[in-house]
Design a protein around this motif. Structure first.
Motif, short mmCIF file in Angstrom:
data_model
loop_
_atom_site.label_atom_id
_atom_site.label_comp_id
_atom_site.label_asym_id
_atom_site.label_seq_id
_atom_site.Cartn_x
_atom_site.Cartn_y
_atom_site.Cartn_z
N PRO A 142 0.82 -1.21 0.00
CA PRO A 142 0.00 0.00 0.00
C PRO A 142 0.85 1.26 0.00
N CYS A 143 0.25 2.35 -0.41
CA CYS A 143 0.93 3.65 -0.40
C CYS A 143 1.37 3.99 1.02
N ALA A 144 2.55 4.59 1.12
CA ALA A 144 3.08 4.95 2.44
C ALA A 144 3.23 6.45 2.60
N ILE A 145 3.53 7.16 1.51
CA ILE A 145 3.71 8.61 1.60
C ILE A 145 2.35 9.29 1.47
N PRO A 146 1.93 10.06 2.47
CA PRO A 146 0.63 10.74 2.39
C PRO A 146 0.60 11.82 1.32
N ILE A 147 -0.61 12.13 0.86
CA ILE A 147 -0.81 13.12 -0.21
C ILE A 147 -1.82 14.16 0.27
N ILE A 148 -1.48 15.41 0.06
CA ILE A 148 -2.42 16.51 0.24
C ILE A 148 -2.72 17.09 -1.14
N THR A 152 -7.88 22.71 -8.10
CA THR A 152 -8.27 23.97 -8.72
C THR A 152 -9.31 23.75 -9.83
N SER A 153 -9.93 22.57 -9.83
CA SER A 153 -11.04 22.31 -10.75
C SER A 153 -12.06 21.46 -10.01
N LEU A 154 -13.13 21.10 -10.70
CA LEU A 154 -14.21 20.30 -10.11
C LEU A 154 -14.22 18.89 -10.67
N SER A 155 -13.08 18.42 -11.19
CA SER A 155 -13.04 17.11 -11.84
C SER A 155 -13.26 15.96 -10.86
N GLY A 156 -12.84 16.12 -9.60
CA GLY A 156 -13.13 15.12 -8.58
C GLY A 156 -12.20 13.93 -8.53
N GLY A 157 -11.15 13.92 -9.36
CA GLY A 157 -10.24 12.77 -9.37
C GLY A 157 -9.55 12.52 -8.04
N GLU A 158 -9.43 13.55 -7.23
CA GLU A 158 -8.74 13.40 -5.95
C GLU A 158 -9.51 12.51 -4.97
N TYR A 159 -10.78 12.22 -5.27
CA TYR A 159 -11.59 11.42 -4.35
C TYR A 159 -11.57 9.93 -4.67
N HIS A 178 -5.72 0.78 -6.30
CA HIS A 178 -5.43 0.13 -5.02
C HIS A 178 -6.21 0.90 -3.96
N PRO A 179 -6.79 0.21 -2.98
CA PRO A 179 -7.56 0.93 -1.95
C PRO A 179 -6.79 2.02 -1.22
N SER A 180 -5.47 1.90 -1.18
CA SER A 180 -4.66 2.89 -0.46
C SER A 180 -4.35 4.13 -1.30
N MET A 181 -4.64 4.06 -2.61
CA MET A 181 -4.31 5.18 -3.47
C MET A 181 -5.25 6.36 -3.23
N GLY A 182 -4.75 7.55 -3.51
CA GLY A 182 -5.58 8.73 -3.41
C GLY A 182 -5.15 9.66 -2.29
N ALA A 183 -5.82 10.78 -2.23
CA ALA A 183 -5.45 11.81 -1.27
C ALA A 183 -5.76 11.38 0.16
N ASP A 184 -4.93 11.83 1.07
CA ASP A 184 -5.22 11.71 2.50
C ASP A 184 -6.01 12.94 2.97
N LEU A 185 -5.68 14.09 2.38
CA LEU A 185 -6.36 15.34 2.73
C LEU A 185 -6.62 16.13 1.45
N ILE A 186 -7.85 16.65 1.34
CA ILE A 186 -8.21 17.52 0.23
C ILE A 186 -8.59 18.87 0.81
N VAL A 187 -7.85 19.89 0.41
CA VAL A 187 -8.07 21.24 0.93
C VAL A 187 -8.89 22.02 -0.08
N LEU A 188 -10.09 22.42 0.31
CA LEU A 188 -10.99 23.15 -0.57
C LEU A 188 -10.94 24.64 -0.21
N ASP A 189 -10.48 25.43 -1.17
CA ASP A 189 -10.34 26.87 -0.95
C ASP A 189 -10.98 27.60 -2.13
#
Length: 416
Positions: A142-148, A152-159, A178-189
């Protein structure tokens, strides 16, 4: 742990990540969670080329200071493996312990794949090949390095826990999951998104609308009460506020509602509801240079028309749910009426098409550089996509694909 003034919570009730943050400027949020949530000290930033030249990126650099160990400016469209491998090596060399993306699209997919590849000791193209979904890797780590992600768009791929990336040896776009893939935190500004070009912001919003509409119209057994409630909530947040944004570009409240509409759409999509022909055809338009959001603008009205034309009462009944939602929103109903539509006669294709036109987005393939001479080969490629078979009216023959494509071949004017 939330910072003072921040709203911080899981995006989805059925999984532990990603978390969503709202309420604070993104540099403040990012700095807080790097230190207090992930206990990281060596940040690697992947930023879009355009944003790298703005004050927004300068603000992020200032907030993180000497915790930044590396910066990559841009990943080319469709996430080429060559770019991914370069960044993998750079992240490894710099011993980064967290990845931050500022931007959208290829950056988002790239970061997912980079974290996954690093966990599995990828160094070259052959190593990446063994991780593709088509290769069915056995017991990948599984992924080990977290992602933030700071989108800047509404594509939604980060989810999603999926990424697509192009093997530059063959130009085949492969999938990685893989279930571990993807963002750990999504910052909406919302304030950050004001700088996104209008065509990208609004068309990516229509991509999210496509998720909602095809989800509501799905005939799959996985489409149940919970998913339909999510897709409906997303549609109610997205369409009226996209229309507001078009007229009041700096309205941050409308932008935040659009962002939360994407969350609702992706939450419902995560329940496993398959999409239909708009998504399936759209996948094959991407390699022809059409942005994902613009494929939805063009294809969704046509697919809805096709489904009404060839579908049964159940198909029409599901589309009626979409119509009831959109006509029930005052902002949307005003636009539809002004464009000459009547509630008693307009079908879902008419209504969605009118929204696309009101947003000033493309309605035909000719507007995005896809001429009729490409349609035959395009139809062949589309038939390989599994979501054509899960369309409410299964699309299993080339003549069906060509019928849909012919509706939107166009010369600048929709032929629906």
């Amino acid at each position: 742990m939330a910072a003072p003034g921040e709203t911080y919570h899981p995006a989805f009730p059925y999984q532990s990540k990603p978390h969503i943050s709202t309420g604070l400027p993104f540099p403040v949020t990012c700095a807080h969670h790097i230190s207090n949530t992930y206990h990281a000290s060596r940040a690697y930033i992947i930023v879009s080329n355009s944003i790298s030249q703005t004050a927004a990126f300068a603000d992020l650099q200032k907030a993180l200071g000497d915790r930044i160990v590396g910066v990559r400016k841009g990943i080319k469209p469709h996430t080429p493996w060559d770019d991914v491998l370069e960044i993998i090596q750079d992240v490894r060399d710099k011993a980064a312990d967290i990845i931050i993306t500022l931007g959208a699209g290829s950056l988002t997919d790239g970061a997912k794949l980079i974290s996954y590849a690093l966990a599995n000791n990828v160094s070259n193209h052959d190593d990446l090949s063994r991780l593709t979904s088509e290769a069915h890797p056995k017991d990948p780590k599984p992924c080990a390095i977290p992602i933030i992600n700071i989108p800047t768009s509404l594509s939604g791929g980060e989810y999603s826990a999926f990424a697509g990336a192009t093997d530059t040896r063959t130009m085949h776009k492969a999938g990685f999951a893989h279930p571990s893939m993807g963002a750990d935190l999504i910052v909406l500004d919302p304030a950050l998104s004001v700088s996104t070009p209008a065509r990208i912001w609004l068309s990516s919003g229509m991509r999210a609308v496509d998720h909602c509409v095809e989800g509501l119209c799905s005939m799959s057994g996985k489409a149940g009460e919970e998913s339909r409630a999510g897709f409906a909530a997303g549609l109610k947040l997205l369409v009226p506020n996209l229309l507001v944004t078009k007229e009041k570009w700096g309205d941050e409240q409308a932008r935040l509602k659009e962002m939360m509409g994407v969350v609702e759409a992706m939450k419902a999509l995560g329940l496993g509801v398959p999409m239909g022909a708009s998504h399936g055809i759209g996948h094959q338009l991407g390699p022809l240079g059409v942005g994902h959001g613009e494929t939805s603008c063009i294809m969704l009205p046509a697919v809805l028309k096709f489904n009404v034309r060839h579908g049964d009462e159940k198909v029409r009944g599901l589309q009626q749910k979409v119509l009831d939602i959109l006509w029930g929103e005052e902002t949307v109903a005003e636009v539809l009426t002004r464009r000459g539509l009547e509630k008693s006669t307009a079908d879902a294709g008419d209504v969605v098409g009118a929204v696309v036109s009101e947003l000033g987005l493309p309605r035909t393939l000719s507007e995005v550089g896809v001429g009729r001479e490409k349609l035959d080969a395009l139809a062949d490629n589309c038939l390989k996509d599994p979501w054509l078979k899960t369309n409410p009216v299964p699309v299993v023959e080339k003549k069906q694909v060509l019928e849909i494509l012919d509706m939107v071949a166009g010369d600048g004017k929709p032929s629906l």
